[in-house]
Design an enzyme around this catalytic site. Sequence first.
Site, PDB file in Angstrom:
ATOM      1  N   ARG D  14       0.824  -1.217   0.000  1.00  0.00           N
ATOM      2  CA  ARG D  14       0.000   0.000   0.000  1.00  0.00           C
ATOM      3  C   ARG D  14       0.851   1.258   0.000  1.00  0.00           C
ATOM      4  O   ARG D  14       0.492   2.260  -0.613  1.00  0.00           O
ATOM      5  CB  ARG D  14      -0.982  -0.010   1.166  1.00  0.00           C
ATOM      6  CG  ARG D  14      -0.370  -0.121   2.541  1.00  0.00           C
ATOM      7  CD  ARG D  14      -1.468  -0.003   3.608  1.00  0.00           C
ATOM      8  NE  ARG D  14      -0.966  -0.289   4.937  1.00  0.00           N
ATOM      9  CZ  ARG D  14      -1.576   0.057   6.056  1.00  0.00           C
ATOM     10  NH1 ARG D  14      -2.715   0.709   6.001  1.00  0.00           N
ATOM     11  NH2 ARG D  14      -1.072  -0.242   7.239  1.00  0.00           N
ATOM     12  N   SER D  41      -6.041   4.425   4.905  1.00  0.00           N
ATOM     13  CA  SER D  41      -5.789   2.983   4.979  1.00  0.00           C
ATOM     14  C   SER D  41      -5.070   2.489   3.733  1.00  0.00           C
ATOM     15  O   SER D  41      -4.064   1.786   3.809  1.00  0.00           O
ATOM     16  CB  SER D  41      -7.103   2.212   5.134  1.00  0.00           C
ATOM     17  OG  SER D  41      -7.698   2.463   6.384  1.00  0.00           O
ATOM     18  N   GLU D  62     -19.177   3.628  -3.522  1.00  0.00           N
ATOM     19  CA  GLU D  62     -18.307   2.950  -4.483  1.00  0.00           C
ATOM     20  C   GLU D  62     -18.915   2.848  -5.872  1.00  0.00           C
ATOM     21  O   GLU D  62     -18.195   2.859  -6.881  1.00  0.00           O
ATOM     22  CB  GLU D  62     -17.953   1.553  -3.959  1.00  0.00           C
ATOM     23  CG  GLU D  62     -17.104   1.551  -2.680  1.00  0.00           C
ATOM     24  CD  GLU D  62     -17.887   1.799  -1.399  1.00  0.00           C
ATOM     25  OE1 GLU D  62     -19.135   1.862  -1.459  1.00  0.00           O
ATOM     26  OE2 GLU D  62     -17.260   1.938  -0.332  1.00  0.00           O
ATOM     27  N   PHE D  87     -14.611  -4.110  -1.414  1.00  0.00           N
ATOM     28  CA  PHE D  87     -15.627  -3.162  -1.854  1.00  0.00           C
ATOM     29  C   PHE D  87     -15.458  -2.796  -3.325  1.00  0.00           C
ATOM     30  O   PHE D  87     -16.439  -2.628  -4.052  1.00  0.00           O
ATOM     31  CB  PHE D  87     -15.604  -1.919  -0.968  1.00  0.00           C
ATOM     32  CG  PHE D  87     -15.659  -2.233   0.505  1.00  0.00           C
ATOM     33  CD1 PHE D  87     -16.563  -3.179   0.982  1.00  0.00           C
ATOM     34  CD2 PHE D  87     -14.814  -1.625   1.411  1.00  0.00           C
ATOM     35  CE1 PHE D  87     -16.629  -3.503   2.338  1.00  0.00           C
ATOM     36  CE2 PHE D  87     -14.866  -1.929   2.765  1.00  0.00           C
ATOM     37  CZ  PHE D  87     -15.772  -2.871   3.238  1.00  0.00           C
ATOM     38  N   ARG D 171      -2.033  -5.052   2.520  1.00  0.00           N
ATOM     39  CA  ARG D 171      -1.889  -4.081   3.597  1.00  0.00           C
ATOM     40  C   ARG D 171      -0.529  -4.128   4.295  1.00  0.00           C
ATOM     41  O   ARG D 171       0.138  -3.109   4.444  1.00  0.00           O
ATOM     42  CB  ARG D 171      -2.987  -4.348   4.641  1.00  0.00           C
ATOM     43  CG  ARG D 171      -2.896  -3.491   5.885  1.00  0.00           C
ATOM     44  CD  ARG D 171      -3.944  -3.938   6.909  1.00  0.00           C
ATOM     45  NE  ARG D 171      -4.052  -3.023   8.032  1.00  0.00           N
ATOM     46  CZ  ARG D 171      -3.278  -3.047   9.110  1.00  0.00           C
ATOM     47  NH1 ARG D 171      -2.325  -3.932   9.206  1.00  0.00           N
ATOM     48  NH2 ARG D 171      -3.462  -2.181  10.093  1.00  0.00           N
TER      49      ARG D 171
END
Lengths: 306, 306, 317, 317
Positions: D14, D41, D62, D87, D171
Amino acid sequence: MNVKDHIAQGKSGQTGQLPIDELTRLAAQVRADCVRAVFQAQGGHLGGPLSCADLLVALYFDVLSIRPDEPNWPERDRFIISKGHSAIGLYSTLAARGYFERQELLTFDAIDSRLQGHPDMTRLPGIDMSSGSLGQGLSPGIGMALGARLRGKSWHTWVLLGDGECQEGQIWEAAFVAARYKLDNLTAILDFNRLQQYGWPGANGERTPPWDPDPAAMEARWRAFGWHTVSVDGHNMAAILDAYRQALAHRGHPTIIVASTIKGKGVSFMSGAYEWHAKVPTAAELEQALSELGQTQNGIDDDAGH
Amino acid sequence: MNVKDHIAQGKSGQTGQLPIDELTRLAAQVRADCVRAVFQAQGGHLGGPLSCADLLVALYFDVLSIRPDEPNWPERDRFIISKGHSAIGLYSTLAARGYFERQELLTFDAIDSRLQGHPDMTRLPGIDMSSGSLGQGLSPGIGMALGARLRGKSWHTWVLLGDGECQEGQIWEAAFVAARYKLDNLTAILDFNRLQQYGWPGANGERTPPWDPDPAAMEARWRAFGWHTVSVDGHNMAAILDAYRQALAHRGHPTIIVASTIKGKGVSFMSGAYEWHAKVPTAAELEQALSELGQTQNGIDDDAGH
Amino acid sequence: MMLDIKDAKQEALRVVFGETLSDLAEEFPDILVLDGDLANSTRADIFAERQPDKFLEMGIAEQNMMGAAAGLATVGFIPFISTFAAFAVKRSADQVRVVVAQPGLNVKITGGYSGLLTGKTGKTHQSVEDIAVMRAMPNMTVVVPADGPELRQVLRAACLHDGPMYIRLTRDPSPVIFDDSYSFVLGKAVVVREGSDITIISTGVQTVRALEAALMLEQEGIGVHLLHVPTIKPLDERAIVEAAARTGRVVTAEDHSILGGLGGAVAETLGEQHPTIMKRVGWRDTFGESGPDDALLEKYGLTPHHVAQAARELLAR
Amino acid sequence: MMLDIKDAKQEALRVVFGETLSDLAEEFPDILVLDGDLANSTRADIFAERQPDKFLEMGIAEQNMMGAAAGLATVGFIPFISTFAAFAVKRSADQVRVVVAQPGLNVKITGGYSGLLTGKTGKTHQSVEDIAVMRAMPNMTVVVPADGPELRQVLRAACLHDGPMYIRLTRDPSPVIFDDSYSFVLGKAVVVREGSDITIISTGVQTVRALEAALMLEQEGIGVHLLHVPTIKPLDERAIVEAAARTGRVVTAEDHSILGGLGGAVAETLGEQHPTIMKRVGWRDTFGESGPDDALLEKYGLTPHHVAQAARELLAR
Ligand SMILES: Cc1ncc(C[n+]2csc(CCOP(=O)(O)OP(=O)(O)O)c2C)c(N)n1
Ligand SMILES: Cc1ncc(C[n+]2csc(CCOP(=O)(O)OP(=O)(O)O)c2C)c(N)n1
Ligand SMILES: [Mg+2]
Ligand SMILES: [Mg+2]
């Protein structure tokens, strides 16, 4: 009468009217337990759970017809926490209300725990609907409310929404359908704290609220979709109870309670600070938070406070 | 001056102000071509295309800055038909406007045709965005309008919505975001015909409109989401043109034009009849429809009428 | 077990759906139908007429419809979602995931107008990848019936099965291939024809076309072992391995992308349990378009001839 | 080509994403980033800080975000969608289908927090089936990088490639396995290690764990042929067949369901071109839960030990 007696008495339904200051004390305990659990888990959300603690305590201790010792009681009122990232707020409230021991809050986010990062109805009795993907909670609420009507039942369905969450179109699909079916056995509570996660950057990089911060503008939006609306200070326990009663009394439309709140409420350095949406406190921050919340000890102790 | 001269003159932009009765005549031709094409294809939608024919003709012949002979002209105004099932209405308008020969309308729905059942931008130049899955058109409109702003360009983006379609949550996601970016270079036109496909059955099995039929209620909904609103009779050509100009003139918010229309407009037995949402006329019905629309012949003939 | 395919009676699955569910609602009083403003296409309107009190219009709002169904399921109803496959699967994918599949709620999702033949509506309405999406979803049962008689039993099985289920339906009339003796069992594949030269594994209405292909091939002296797989998930792996072992060559046939659907499921099963040379017949990873049924089947390679040709090519390897 | 995996530098994809895209925006001025309220995030916030004029907050919506990106693509921008994989893929699946994949628009969808390790958020945030969904989508390019150096090249390739692309990100920091000499080519798989006893085919960060498994197995005297497949679609079928042919036994490894993802793609390819016994390592068709990374990898069977064990079992057959 202390809380435990109230709860014992209220087994098959409401707790009976707890004094306001007792509810306020419980809300502080719920907030403290949120901070403790997130510190223990070294993960999770805080701003949102703290924001809605008063709303949850008022609902679970004064309004919902539920049986903590029989969580799946078919006639119970239903509650859906659509802003599922505030799970620890709900868990702390459920524990306070006697669904399980407060000690279990320390398993939050751990593997195999019943207390998942976002509420999982397959794991924890007392969770009426799984959530965590925003915008999805009002729709199952419609199903539960329609179900009550179709079965001739009197349970009431409550759904807690986030204001950021209301950007999700599904909320407005549900708003329309609930109003079209005139579901007056459905109430939404909006945790109107004017912050979301990262947020809408303003001209100088500051966070700006997603919606017009005026509750009247939010009410107008829902009224345009056919809802009855009530505005309230989401940290004033007596006002919250009054708003809940208004919602229960209203006929012909679903009601939304637009509860103006402060994200991170109860802990000075978390209040109104978007960074605390999901952040783990240091040991020093934990201590300060607990002391601001009037907690006498750092750990969770079932006998503390009552 | 006849239409062809107007069009020739307006090559690099608008057609110039055609007389109202010429626009009205073109709208009748567009409606007739819709019926002819659906009859020929033995498939397709009619109620929705007939409902929005006046709105389309007014837009394409009087407002849009476009080049039919250079459909991908980068500076052109953009148009998205979000209610994509009304494709044949758009195709008939594009043909009338000189994008392609009217004869091609008879390939509607045929295999390998450029005129797909729902608009496909990869097939037909002049289609600025594919559509057919309802509720999706306003969002790409936001992208085009934001794109104009980011590039310092002056094109305007127009999106045609159905009222049934506005039950899709994505519309309200887009409504919120467009308003938050204050996209005054974006206009939505709502074909407010108060019918959808199957519809909401009333107590006696009749169809009831999805929304409160009062345009003021629809305006209130969009205003609550931060839009400038204009109401208009969607079959009054002069009023439509006026509404379009108001939208172009307004600054600071996106505008929605709530155009009250009749589904199936122009053909008596289709008007207001939900069954004609998507139905193929018999030969006799075709004939009657064309005669009601003042068409002298059954087939499409490029020289007919002008 | 099998009627002759020539002069077979034709039935549209959508009509069988509307009629059967109306009947079942007498026996299973908890049945509800939720419609996404397509009842007169999906033929949920038959149910609306016969069971008006159990019909819930949900408007053009598929996400909310899925969530409402989940809520109804928690209070004991058996909600059937009715809309087009393309929208049921794609427009409410996250809702299926979070409030249906993850909690394992008893929601039945019927996807009408699946595959290529959608009445000329074109690519936005053609669901080329719905089986792949639903199969990849944990906790989801996926059923793709071949004809009316099978669908009748599938709908009954859906009422008896407690859990999320996706049922794939079609629009246009198609031949009836199963007679009264046929018995659908959830999770079981069925041998439609025995043969020893080549195996065809098919699902849904494509099984009818596979059967036609088998008849063609048999006229050429090629023995076809035809396995119909109505339940894509849970998959009858043993039947698939047995059918493959029978001939050592497998053609899969489905009105769906060759990626991730039946062909994918068969490849995964055989790869792990019984590696076998195979060929997938289906949409070749492309979107569709408008057009008459025959022209579409021809252009997208889904006719019985295409299935037979794949078998011949595999035999020639 | 490969640095040693022990004491390898760690990088979070990320962070590499946020930094690299900020750099690329200088070279490709049409880059935009659209954020679904998760920038701090996904680390799109790095881009927001460095390229504030090219960062578009799109809120918690979204579906609209995907459509807005499509509109921006039509007027020449290179919009990068940034949200969580769960998502990005599921909440806007119909929008990806209709306004991105069908028209083939130049939208780059980055799915952050993919797979099992999502910072204890649990099943709603873990994308177990995103590769399957995106792979089944016609016109979609699907890329799953293994480490920071590869991701840097993937993002550049995304800017040069005109068309829809899904890029799967993670992540937590993970080891850097590729050094400066490594060259990512869209659509090409890469042999990470040569060996003749067993083939492991892996993708994404799971390639790091597959590499650890290979090192373990080699200590046991088992020669591992390791093929890393960063581009799931279009698939480098020839490389897969060659890798399988090398040893005659294939283990696939991915932080994704064993249904329809890399394992599915490999099974389909081998079934049609070179039937080979295989074993899929990945999520066993289940949803996940909250927990610390190590405990999750262990419980869901994704550690290097699990990959190595699958190889041993296949060798014992
Ligand atoms: C569909 C979806 N998109 C994004 C997220 C990530 N997310 C979790 S919380 C959050 C912000 C929510 O804001 P709000 O609803 O206002 O909640 P609160 O302020 O009460 O925490 C976001 C974007 C999510 N969980 N689900
Ligand atoms: C996402 C989606 N759901 C359902 C449909 C099927 N459908 C096509 S047209 C229509 C009714 C549309 O009503 P409205 O928007 O009012 O259009 P109009 O009345 O102008 O025809 C429906 C439900 C669709 N095309 N897309
Ligand atoms: Mg908020
Ligand atoms: Mg309408």
